[in-house]
Design an enzyme around this catalytic site. Structure first.
Site, PDB file in Angstrom:
ATOM      1  N   TYR A 145       6.379  40.929 169.896  1.00  0.00           N
ATOM      2  CA  TYR A 145       6.680  42.219 169.255  1.00  0.00           C
ATOM      3  C   TYR A 145       6.826  42.041 167.747  1.00  0.00           C
ATOM      4  O   TYR A 145       6.311  42.832 166.960  1.00  0.00           O
ATOM      5  CB  TYR A 145       7.971  42.830 169.817  1.00  0.00           C
ATOM      6  CG  TYR A 145       7.803  43.379 171.200  1.00  0.00           C
ATOM      7  CD1 TYR A 145       7.181  44.597 171.412  1.00  0.00           C
ATOM      8  CD2 TYR A 145       8.250  42.670 172.309  1.00  0.00           C
ATOM      9  CE1 TYR A 145       7.006  45.092 172.685  1.00  0.00           C
ATOM     10  CE2 TYR A 145       8.080  43.156 173.587  1.00  0.00           C
ATOM     11  CZ  TYR A 145       7.456  44.370 173.767  1.00  0.00           C
ATOM     12  OH  TYR A 145       7.277  44.851 175.037  1.00  0.00           O
TER      13      TYR A 145
ATOM     14  N   LYS B 155       0.924  43.667 177.363  1.00  0.00           N
ATOM     15  CA  LYS B 155       1.082  42.545 176.448  1.00  0.00           C
ATOM     16  C   LYS B 155       1.856  41.446 177.153  1.00  0.00           C
ATOM     17  O   LYS B 155       2.596  41.791 178.070  1.00  0.00           O
ATOM     18  CB  LYS B 155       1.808  42.944 175.174  1.00  0.00           C
ATOM     19  CG  LYS B 155       3.105  43.732 175.298  1.00  0.00           C
ATOM     20  CD  LYS B 155       4.260  43.266 176.129  1.00  0.00           C
ATOM     21  CE  LYS B 155       4.926  41.964 175.897  1.00  0.00           C
ATOM     22  NZ  LYS B 155       6.049  41.725 176.867  1.00  0.00           N
TER      23      LYS B 155
HETATM   24  P1  NDP Z   1       7.979  42.596 187.279  1.00  0.00           P
HETATM   25  O1  NDP Z   1       8.221  41.248 187.850  1.00  0.00           O
HETATM   26  O2  NDP Z   1       9.067  43.584 187.383  1.00  0.00           O
HETATM   27  O3  NDP Z   1       6.681  43.260 187.939  1.00  0.00           O
HETATM   28  C1  NDP Z   1       5.492  42.566 188.146  1.00  0.00           C
HETATM   29  C2  NDP Z   1       4.755  43.153 189.355  1.00  0.00           C
HETATM   30  O4  NDP Z   1       3.519  42.484 189.479  1.00  0.00           O
HETATM   31  C3  NDP Z   1       5.472  42.926 190.686  1.00  0.00           C
HETATM   32  O5  NDP Z   1       6.394  43.938 190.971  1.00  0.00           O
HETATM   33  C4  NDP Z   1       4.309  42.931 191.670  1.00  0.00           C
HETATM   34  O6  NDP Z   1       3.959  44.281 191.952  1.00  0.00           O
HETATM   35  C5  NDP Z   1       3.155  42.368 190.851  1.00  0.00           C
HETATM   36  N1  NDP Z   1       2.856  40.955 191.161  1.00  0.00           N
HETATM   37  C6  NDP Z   1       1.681  40.525 191.678  1.00  0.00           C
HETATM   38  N2  NDP Z   1       1.701  39.209 191.837  1.00  0.00           N
HETATM   39  C7  NDP Z   1       2.898  38.762 191.411  1.00  0.00           C
HETATM   40  C8  NDP Z   1       3.499  37.477 191.356  1.00  0.00           C
HETATM   41  N3  NDP Z   1       2.833  36.368 191.721  1.00  0.00           N
HETATM   42  N4  NDP Z   1       4.770  37.386 190.889  1.00  0.00           N
HETATM   43  C9  NDP Z   1       5.433  38.481 190.470  1.00  0.00           C
HETATM   44  N5  NDP Z   1       4.902  39.731 190.518  1.00  0.00           N
HETATM   45  C10 NDP Z   1       3.643  39.879 190.989  1.00  0.00           C
HETATM   46  O7  NDP Z   1       7.547  42.358 185.773  1.00  0.00           O
HETATM   47  P2  NDP Z   1       7.596  43.374 184.558  1.00  0.00           P
HETATM   48  O8  NDP Z   1       7.397  44.743 185.047  1.00  0.00           O
HETATM   49  O9  NDP Z   1       8.780  43.089 183.732  1.00  0.00           O
HETATM   50  O10 NDP Z   1       6.303  42.883 183.713  1.00  0.00           O
HETATM   51  C11 NDP Z   1       4.984  43.218 184.120  1.00  0.00           C
HETATM   52  C12 NDP Z   1       4.081  43.230 182.899  1.00  0.00           C
HETATM   53  O11 NDP Z   1       4.542  44.217 181.973  1.00  0.00           O
HETATM   54  C13 NDP Z   1       4.041  41.922 182.123  1.00  0.00           C
HETATM   55  O12 NDP Z   1       2.757  41.738 181.594  1.00  0.00           O
HETATM   56  C14 NDP Z   1       5.015  42.152 180.959  1.00  0.00           C
HETATM   57  O13 NDP Z   1       4.744  41.362 179.842  1.00  0.00           O
HETATM   58  C15 NDP Z   1       4.784  43.622 180.707  1.00  0.00           C
HETATM   59  N6  NDP Z   1       5.934  44.282 180.099  1.00  0.00           N
HETATM   60  C16 NDP Z   1       5.720  45.075 179.007  1.00  0.00           C
HETATM   61  C17 NDP Z   1       6.754  45.687 178.392  1.00  0.00           C
HETATM   62  C18 NDP Z   1       6.498  46.560 177.222  1.00  0.00           C
HETATM   63  O14 NDP Z   1       7.454  47.011 176.585  1.00  0.00           O
HETATM   64  N7  NDP Z   1       5.254  46.862 176.887  1.00  0.00           N
HETATM   65  C19 NDP Z   1       8.140  45.523 178.841  1.00  0.00           C
HETATM   66  C20 NDP Z   1       8.254  44.731 180.037  1.00  0.00           C
HETATM   67  C21 NDP Z   1       7.178  44.136 180.628  1.00  0.00           C
HETATM   68  P3  NDP Z   1       3.684  44.783 193.452  1.00  0.00           P
HETATM   69  O15 NDP Z   1       4.921  44.480 194.224  1.00  0.00           O
HETATM   70  O16 NDP Z   1       3.434  46.224 193.298  1.00  0.00           O
HETATM   71  O17 NDP Z   1       2.494  44.024 193.952  1.00  0.00           O
END
Ligand code: NDP
Length: 387
Positions: A235, A147
């Site tokens: 949410y 989401k």
């Molecule tokens: P993070 O920034 O921690 O992780 C995002 C990951 O995406 C990065 O670690 C990287 O993985 C990859 N990535 C690829 N391209 C990019 C870019 N241009 N900039 C940043 N990251 C990139 O974010 P979150 O984990 O907090 O959020 C990720 C998703 O999860 C979002 O859609 C968010 O809304 C969702 N989310 C959902 C939650 C829930 O409760 N359901 C709670 C928190 C987040 P890599 O290094 O492996 O390539």
């Protein structure tokens, strides 16, 4: 000097001689190990070969902290592949979680030729959800995307069309629909515990830190789609509509954040909104990136009683308090942390049967369309938008 070696050897020999005697005495008392049939109500996992095989796309904060651990207790899902732009992290996590198939963002489309992947879980910044969802669907995989579904309703519609074209399932990871406390609250509401719902309030927010990696992209429109309403306000919006079981017919909204705050040059820092249902029930909601502490609360005011949930939508400690119609009651439900495995299991079963998931792409499209309408209203200072 005493011969300690000999002393130790003699003690050991003595003990060894006594052992068969002790064993014989135990057997004489009927203490013999033997197998038994499995009794009791266990929910056992599918054998690995029957589980749906998942690729995780994006190994960030939420993936590593919450989504991936959900596979450990999953009955119907197991991870087989990681997709990441960081090979060292990917390899390290692969070793820890027993995953050995690795892809990156460039060779991602070649998952089409990997029979060890059935489902793809998109856990990337929001601005990348549509592209990677559509690429995964074109590769013939089912997709669960985090989401909010995507940056715009146009993107959401394209994702739904791609799923139809590929004859694959598309779900949005609205974990609250699988979280025991919220599931229990919905049962209470549907069962008439609080009478007819008259009003819902939904407040969700935290203080965004522009120096913290996962918050940085949330403040950039191209990667986040929108601001607090997209990330955390959703949410309250989605959970309120889940509890009411109906969609609004009109809404209004206003921005609520300091406009000179440099964090909010590209996305909004806070919104208050009011949804109105056809039967006159209202939802009053707010979202913020500029308040402390982290707030997640829902209140359902009914004709007989009120349900208050604070926290309402966290990972691990949601609560239900029923006030009115007798003494205040704290209602127990299951462990909130099971929401992650529950969601994976539900999507795996839906994908296996090629039947719609409980929270399908259409629900994600509805919510992004509502948030777009919330922004339209807030842009005009709160004019009512008919839906
Ligand atoms: P993070 O920034 O921690 O992780 C995002 C990951 O995406 C990065 O670690 C990287 O993985 C990859 N990535 C690829 N391209 C990019 C870019 N241009 N900039 C940043 N990251 C990139 O974010 P979150 O984990 O907090 O959020 C990720 C998703 O999860 C979002 O859609 C968010 O809304 C969702 N989310 C959902 C939650 C829930 O409760 N359901 C709670 C928190 C987040 P890599 O290094 O492996 O390539």
């Amino acid at each position: 000097m005493p011969d300690t070696t000999d002393f130790t050897r003699r003690k050991l020999l003595h003990a060894a001689a006594a052992a068969p005697l002790a064993l014989g005495a135990a057997r004489a008392l009927g203490q013999q190990a033997h197998g038994t049939p499995l009794e009791g109500n266990f929910t056992l996992p599918d054998p690995p070969a029957q589980k749906m095989r998942w690729a995780i796309v994006g190994l960030g904060n939420f993936a590593v902290g919450e989504a991936i651990p959900g596979f450990i207790d999953s009955q119907h899902a197991r991870m087989t592949a990681f997709v990441s732009g960081n090979p060292a992290k990917q390899k390290d996590l692969g070793t820890r979680f027993g995953v050995s198939r690795f892809y990156n963002y460039e060779n991602f489309d070649s998952i089409a030729h990997d029979p060890e992947i059935d489902c793809v879980y998109i856990i990337l910044p929001v601005g990348l959800h549509a592209e990677y969802t559509i690429r995964a669907l074109k590769a013939g995989k089912h997709v669960l995307t985090e989401k909010p579904m995507a940056s715009t309703s146009v993107e959401c519609a394209a994702m739904i069309a791609a799923a139809k074209q590929a004859n694959r399932q598309l779900g949005v990871a609205y974990r609250i629909h699988f979280e025991p406390t919220n599931v229990r609250a919905k049962q209470l509401i549907d069962g008439g515990e609080i009478g007819d719902i008259r009003f819902v309030s939904a407040d969700h927010g935290f203080n965004a830190d522009p120096n913290y990696g996962p918050h940085k992209w949330r403040l950039q429109k191209a990667l986040a789609g929108g601001g607090s309403m997209f990330d955390i306000g959703i949410y309250g919006l989605n959970t309120s509509l889940m509890m009411l079981g109906q969609d609004p017919v009109e809404l209004s909204a206003r921005y609520i954040y300091p406009e000179d705050d440099p964090r909010f040059r590209e996305v909004e820092g806070g919104v208050e909104y009011r949804l109105r249902m056809a039967n006159g029930v209202s939802v009053s909601g707010s979202s913020s990136y500029c308040w402390s502490p982290y707030i997640s609360q829902q209140r359902y005011m009914g004709s007989k009683a009120t349900i208050f949930m604070k926290p309402a939508t966290t990972y691990d400690r949601n609560t239900i308090s029923v006030e009115g119609n007798g003494p205040t009651r704290e209602i127990e439900a299951g462990n909130p942390l099971t929401q992650f495995q529950n969601q994976l299991d539900a999507f795996s079963l839906a994908a296996k049967a090629n039947m719609p998931h409980k929270t399908p792409g259409e629900m994600g499209l509805r919510d992004i369309s509502l948030i777009e309408a919330i922004y339209r209203s807030a842009d005009t200072g709160g004019e009512i938008v008919k839906l």
